[in-house]
Design a protein around this motif. Structure first.
Motif, PDB file in Angstrom:
ATOM      1  N   ALA A 154     -54.199 -34.325 -54.687  1.00  0.00           N
ATOM      2  CA  ALA A 154     -52.922 -34.938 -54.318  1.00  0.00           C
ATOM      3  C   ALA A 154     -52.222 -35.452 -55.572  1.00  0.00           C
ATOM      4  O   ALA A 154     -52.837 -36.131 -56.390  1.00  0.00           O
ATOM      5  CB  ALA A 154     -53.155 -36.086 -53.351  1.00  0.00           C
ATOM      6  N   ASP A 187     -49.025 -39.590 -55.576  1.00  0.00           N
ATOM      7  CA  ASP A 187     -49.213 -41.040 -55.632  1.00  0.00           C
ATOM      8  C   ASP A 187     -50.233 -41.401 -56.701  1.00  0.00           C
ATOM      9  O   ASP A 187     -51.258 -42.009 -56.409  1.00  0.00           O
ATOM     10  CB  ASP A 187     -49.692 -41.516 -54.241  1.00  0.00           C
ATOM     11  N   ARG A 237     -51.892 -43.491 -59.685  1.00  0.00           N
ATOM     12  CA  ARG A 237     -51.957 -44.939 -59.854  1.00  0.00           C
ATOM     13  C   ARG A 237     -51.907 -45.336 -61.325  1.00  0.00           C
ATOM     14  O   ARG A 237     -52.401 -44.612 -62.197  1.00  0.00           O
ATOM     15  CB  ARG A 237     -53.239 -45.494 -59.213  1.00  0.00           C
ATOM     16  N   GLU A 245     -57.362 -49.389 -54.064  1.00  0.00           N
ATOM     17  CA  GLU A 245     -57.735 -49.764 -52.699  1.00  0.00           C
ATOM     18  C   GLU A 245     -58.528 -48.651 -52.031  1.00  0.00           C
ATOM     19  O   GLU A 245     -58.166 -47.481 -52.116  1.00  0.00           O
ATOM     20  CB  GLU A 245     -56.468 -50.013 -51.880  1.00  0.00           C
ATOM     21  N   PHE A 246     -59.593 -49.059 -51.373  1.00  0.00           N
ATOM     22  CA  PHE A 246     -60.374 -48.118 -50.567  1.00  0.00           C
ATOM     23  C   PHE A 246     -60.625 -48.743 -49.201  1.00  0.00           C
ATOM     24  O   PHE A 246     -60.687 -49.968 -49.075  1.00  0.00           O
ATOM     25  CB  PHE A 246     -61.711 -47.805 -51.247  1.00  0.00           C
ATOM     26  N   PRO A 247     -60.790 -47.902 -48.171  1.00  0.00           N
ATOM     27  CA  PRO A 247     -60.954 -48.475 -46.833  1.00  0.00           C
ATOM     28  C   PRO A 247     -62.346 -49.043 -46.596  1.00  0.00           C
ATOM     29  O   PRO A 247     -62.514 -49.906 -45.739  1.00  0.00           O
ATOM     30  CB  PRO A 247     -60.681 -47.280 -45.907  1.00  0.00           C
ATOM     31  N   LEU A 272     -68.405 -45.721 -48.493  1.00  0.00           N
ATOM     32  CA  LEU A 272     -68.064 -44.322 -48.798  1.00  0.00           C
ATOM     33  C   LEU A 272     -68.542 -43.907 -50.196  1.00  0.00           C
ATOM     34  O   LEU A 272     -68.246 -42.820 -50.644  1.00  0.00           O
ATOM     35  CB  LEU A 272     -66.550 -44.110 -48.659  1.00  0.00           C
ATOM     36  N   LEU A 332     -64.977 -40.382 -53.615  1.00  0.00           N
ATOM     37  CA  LEU A 332     -65.812 -40.987 -52.574  1.00  0.00           C
ATOM     38  C   LEU A 332     -66.969 -40.029 -52.291  1.00  0.00           C
ATOM     39  O   LEU A 332     -66.809 -39.005 -51.634  1.00  0.00           O
ATOM     40  CB  LEU A 332     -64.971 -41.258 -51.324  1.00  0.00           C
ATOM     41  N   GLU A 353     -67.277 -32.185 -47.408  1.00  0.00           N
ATOM     42  CA  GLU A 353     -66.046 -31.417 -47.634  1.00  0.00           C
ATOM     43  C   GLU A 353     -66.334 -30.148 -48.447  1.00  0.00           C
ATOM     44  O   GLU A 353     -65.697 -29.118 -48.225  1.00  0.00           O
ATOM     45  CB  GLU A 353     -64.985 -32.304 -48.297  1.00  0.00           C
ATOM     46  N   PHE A 359     -61.796 -30.686 -51.428  1.00  0.00           N
ATOM     47  CA  PHE A 359     -61.799 -32.142 -51.303  1.00  0.00           C
ATOM     48  C   PHE A 359     -60.492 -32.658 -50.719  1.00  0.00           C
ATOM     49  O   PHE A 359     -59.411 -32.205 -51.103  1.00  0.00           O
ATOM     50  CB  PHE A 359     -62.008 -32.788 -52.671  1.00  0.00           C
ATOM     51  N   LEU A 360     -60.562 -33.620 -49.847  1.00  0.00           N
ATOM     52  CA  LEU A 360     -59.362 -34.276 -49.330  1.00  0.00           C
ATOM     53  C   LEU A 360     -59.667 -35.778 -49.232  1.00  0.00           C
ATOM     54  O   LEU A 360     -59.283 -36.528 -50.110  1.00  0.00           O
ATOM     55  CB  LEU A 360     -58.987 -33.658 -47.989  1.00  0.00           C
ATOM     56  N   GLN A 361     -60.427 -36.190 -48.217  1.00  0.00           N
ATOM     57  CA  GLN A 361     -60.785 -37.612 -48.126  1.00  0.00           C
ATOM     58  C   GLN A 361     -61.645 -38.042 -49.312  1.00  0.00           C
ATOM     59  O   GLN A 361     -61.649 -39.217 -49.681  1.00  0.00           O
ATOM     60  CB  GLN A 361     -61.521 -37.876 -46.819  1.00  0.00           C
ATOM     61  N   LYS A 407     -61.220 -37.447 -52.365  1.00  0.00           N
ATOM     62  CA  LYS A 407     -60.460 -37.643 -53.592  1.00  0.00           C
ATOM     63  C   LYS A 407     -59.206 -38.470 -53.320  1.00  0.00           C
ATOM     64  O   LYS A 407     -58.112 -37.931 -53.122  1.00  0.00           O
ATOM     65  CB  LYS A 407     -60.076 -36.282 -54.191  1.00  0.00           C
ATOM     66  N   ALA A 443     -58.802 -52.120 -48.953  1.00  0.00           N
ATOM     67  CA  ALA A 443     -57.426 -51.838 -48.492  1.00  0.00           C
ATOM     68  C   ALA A 443     -57.047 -52.818 -47.392  1.00  0.00           C
ATOM     69  O   ALA A 443     -57.870 -53.198 -46.580  1.00  0.00           O
ATOM     70  CB  ALA A 443     -57.335 -50.413 -47.987  1.00  0.00           C
ATOM     71  N   GLN A 503     -46.421 -33.316 -51.387  1.00  0.00           N
ATOM     72  CA  GLN A 503     -47.789 -32.963 -51.015  1.00  0.00           C
ATOM     73  C   GLN A 503     -47.764 -31.938 -49.890  1.00  0.00           C
ATOM     74  O   GLN A 503     -46.896 -31.983 -49.023  1.00  0.00           O
ATOM     75  CB  GLN A 503     -48.515 -34.235 -50.544  1.00  0.00           C
ATOM     76  N   GLN A 554     -55.900 -28.981 -49.344  1.00  0.00           N
ATOM     77  CA  GLN A 554     -54.771 -29.446 -50.143  1.00  0.00           C
ATOM     78  C   GLN A 554     -54.184 -28.241 -50.857  1.00  0.00           C
ATOM     79  O   GLN A 554     -54.884 -27.569 -51.628  1.00  0.00           O
ATOM     80  CB  GLN A 554     -55.266 -30.473 -51.155  1.00  0.00           C
ATOM     81  N   MET A 565     -52.401 -45.949 -45.753  1.00  0.00           N
ATOM     82  CA  MET A 565     -53.813 -45.616 -45.622  1.00  0.00           C
ATOM     83  C   MET A 565     -54.355 -46.214 -44.325  1.00  0.00           C
ATOM     84  O   MET A 565     -54.022 -47.346 -43.974  1.00  0.00           O
ATOM     85  CB  MET A 565     -54.591 -46.195 -46.816  1.00  0.00           C
ATOM     86  N   ARG A 592     -56.916 -41.172 -44.149  1.00  0.00           N
ATOM     87  CA  ARG A 592     -58.073 -42.061 -43.990  1.00  0.00           C
ATOM     88  C   ARG A 592     -58.402 -42.804 -45.280  1.00  0.00           C
ATOM     89  O   ARG A 592     -58.749 -43.982 -45.259  1.00  0.00           O
ATOM     90  CB  ARG A 592     -59.304 -41.245 -43.552  1.00  0.00           C
ATOM     91  N   THR A 593     -58.312 -42.130 -46.424  1.00  0.00           N
ATOM     92  CA  THR A 593     -58.727 -42.774 -47.686  1.00  0.00           C
ATOM     93  C   THR A 593     -57.589 -42.904 -48.692  1.00  0.00           C
ATOM     94  O   THR A 593     -57.823 -43.261 -49.846  1.00  0.00           O
ATOM     95  CB  THR A 593     -59.884 -41.993 -48.352  1.00  0.00           C
ATOM     96  N   ARG A 594     -56.358 -42.570 -48.285  1.00  0.00           N
ATOM     97  CA  ARG A 594     -55.224 -42.707 -49.206  1.00  0.00           C
ATOM     98  C   ARG A 594     -53.935 -42.778 -48.389  1.00  0.00           C
ATOM     99  O   ARG A 594     -53.876 -42.316 -47.262  1.00  0.00           O
ATOM    100  CB  ARG A 594     -55.142 -41.523 -50.159  1.00  0.00           C
ATOM    101  N   THR A 650     -47.184 -40.070 -49.263  1.00  0.00           N
ATOM    102  CA  THR A 650     -45.820 -40.486 -49.552  1.00  0.00           C
ATOM    103  C   THR A 650     -44.811 -39.622 -48.792  1.00  0.00           C
ATOM    104  O   THR A 650     -45.104 -38.497 -48.372  1.00  0.00           O
ATOM    105  CB  THR A 650     -45.519 -40.469 -51.065  1.00  0.00           C
TER     106      THR A 650
END
Lengths: 325, 325
Positions: A117, A120, A122, A129-131, A135, A174, A181, A188-190, A192, A325, B81, B115, B152, B250-252, B255
């Protein structure tokens, strides 16, 4: 040249030119509003930016101010594309052991690159932030390149001419999600979340001999909570950035501002430590029978800085705190 | 509302509002220069766009001109994205047979989403360039959604409120590369060249009951060289767009302008045909013992159009020719 992007309330931020020693900076007003615009209009913008950079270094810009990394977003807060390789085979071999991956017969001949992705990115000092800290929150210290427009079918030899800027990266990962994945085959999605960048993007000439054979030949110093865990050198990158770019452009063109990452910097010499925790853990497992270094949790800090022999940090510093998060 | 993007020499193109019957259009001058800007400033822009759309439909805009799909880029020529699912399980099951994939125990519970590259979406009538027709050139007819900013951790129930627009997609694919990239675990890269879009992006209300349960309930008519090979309905999408968005977020955070695709529209009823050639071939293999429909080659045309019961095409038409790069 050296560039940074200051927060100004817009999604792309404001382009600033930074002095060679990272002490001073000045906005690129009238040349380009943001770094992506500068890259998209490089032939026109770069001579003007070079002149401003020279005046800044020569103390001829009376309106220059102290460079403030705390105002920085990622050099490109969002980019058209983010393609991240795993070009250090020492890292790949260790991760294959960590994840118990099946053997990949093309390991040394076809680069592994995932599409990430890029909407966004950083900033260097932003909390990440992570949920959920179950993970297995991990970092990956990397180098990367920012490209001009690259035509489909560009060769590895031609590709290096499309490298406009070098960057330093923390590819947050994560690890509890990654193996699932990978097995599912869609990449990778969640696993990364948003990727972080050191504050300063630089033209390759700024590194002198430390930009060599399409590789960033610098040590990347990585600290967790003030303890250095890695000092691996970019020299051992198996595929050059030119080779990575050619692989990405084989079936499509890449547009200006595309970022290509090296993957975790990793050296065969164990004394170099590691640029991610998964590597540390699999080495512990192999050498001592059990992984003991924990993944990251709330409040942990990760610092990354690559250094020239004189001790200076050409990209500035990534220093981030892990938060819920 | 209905929107299109005309080529104007910029990378993001110029935003036009299109009449409900796709007969007329007018630039959104003074409201938003491009569709991404409209989505990023939706709370402010959408009432103005809605007023312009109403005047256009009521023949109250004297400067409206004939809608010209031949001037259209993708509605978003580049997006922050692109996340493309495989949410029609009938397609997934057939592709697993075609690629001889290992069983995926979470097939019905965790969506498969890759992705993709979003820096270079192709227009509805643009020739599509490939380097080599031995790479097994294939199409994938899909529906998709364009999102506002998504925090997120957004739930599937909350996610639908973030859907700003619906789009129709041809996700060009190279099947000679896909299986290797799946096995390597890093996801698709060379297997997924630039994706193409129908000319018109629409707000969900334009479909009435045909936008239902977070699914586009329309038949997607797919033709190769003038012969219809597919008329599958979006109704059988196993995961709703809300569920797909929640998985991605879920983890990000995502936008504004992020595009999420359904994956190849596919129905269990064989009479519906197929929206990609790989599916046609695996069905031939299962039913007749050998695949006989060839992949695409230079000069082949692919046409995709979803139709409402009255025969109208709410997204306009994708009609592309395959050419050598």
């Amino acid at each position: 040249m050296k560039f940074a992007t200051y927060h100004d309330g817009t999604r792309d931020g404001q382009l600033w030119v930074v002095s060679r020693d990272l002490s001073r900076a000045i906005p690129a007003t009238g040349i380009a509003t943001c770094l992506l615009e500068a890259i998209e209009t490089w032939d026109d913008a770069s001579p003007k930016l070079a002149a401003l950079y020279e005046r800044l270094n020569n103390f001829e810009e009376p309106f220059a101010t102290r460079f403030e990394p705390e105002r920085c977003l990622a050099p490109l807060p969002r980019a058209p594309q983010w393609l991240d390789a795993s070009a250090f085979l020492n890292h790949g071999r260790l991760m294959d052991k960590a994840f118990d991956n099946p053997p990949n017969p093309e390991f040394e001949t076809i680069p592994l690159i995932y599409q990430g992705a890029s909407d966004d990115f950083r900033g260097p000092l932003a909390d990440v932030e992570f949920p959920d800290d179950k993970l297995f929150i991990d970092m990956e210290g990397e180098f990367g390149v920012v490209l001009s427009d690259v035509p489909m079918g560009t060769s590895a030899e031609e590709a290096e001419a499309h490298i406009r800027l070098l960057v330093q990266i923390n590819d947050w990962s994560l690890r509890a999600v990654g193996p699932r994945e990978m097995r599912a085959g869609f990449g990778f999605l969640q696993a990364k979340p948003s990727t972080a960048f050191a504050p300063v993007a630089i033209t390759p000439d700024e590194l002198g001999d430390h930009w060599s054979n399409g590789r960033v030949v610098l040590k990347l110093h990585v600290e967790i909570n003030g303890r250095e865990v890695g000092r691996a050198d970019g020299r051992e990158m198996h595929f050059s950035f030119g080779q990575l770019i050619a692989h990405c452009a084989r079936t499509r063109r890449l547009t200006a501002g595309t970022v290509v990452g090296s993957g975790t910097v990793s050296n065969a010499d164990r004394a170099a430590g590691s640029s991610c925790i998964s590597e540390i853990r699999v080495i512990e497992l192999l050498d001592e029978g059990a992984a003991r270094t924990p993944f990251l949790t709330w409040g942990d800090r990760v610092r990354m800085e690559s250094r020239l022999p004189d001790g200076s940090a050409p990209f500035g510093v990534i220093d981030q705190r892990v938060v819920k998060a």
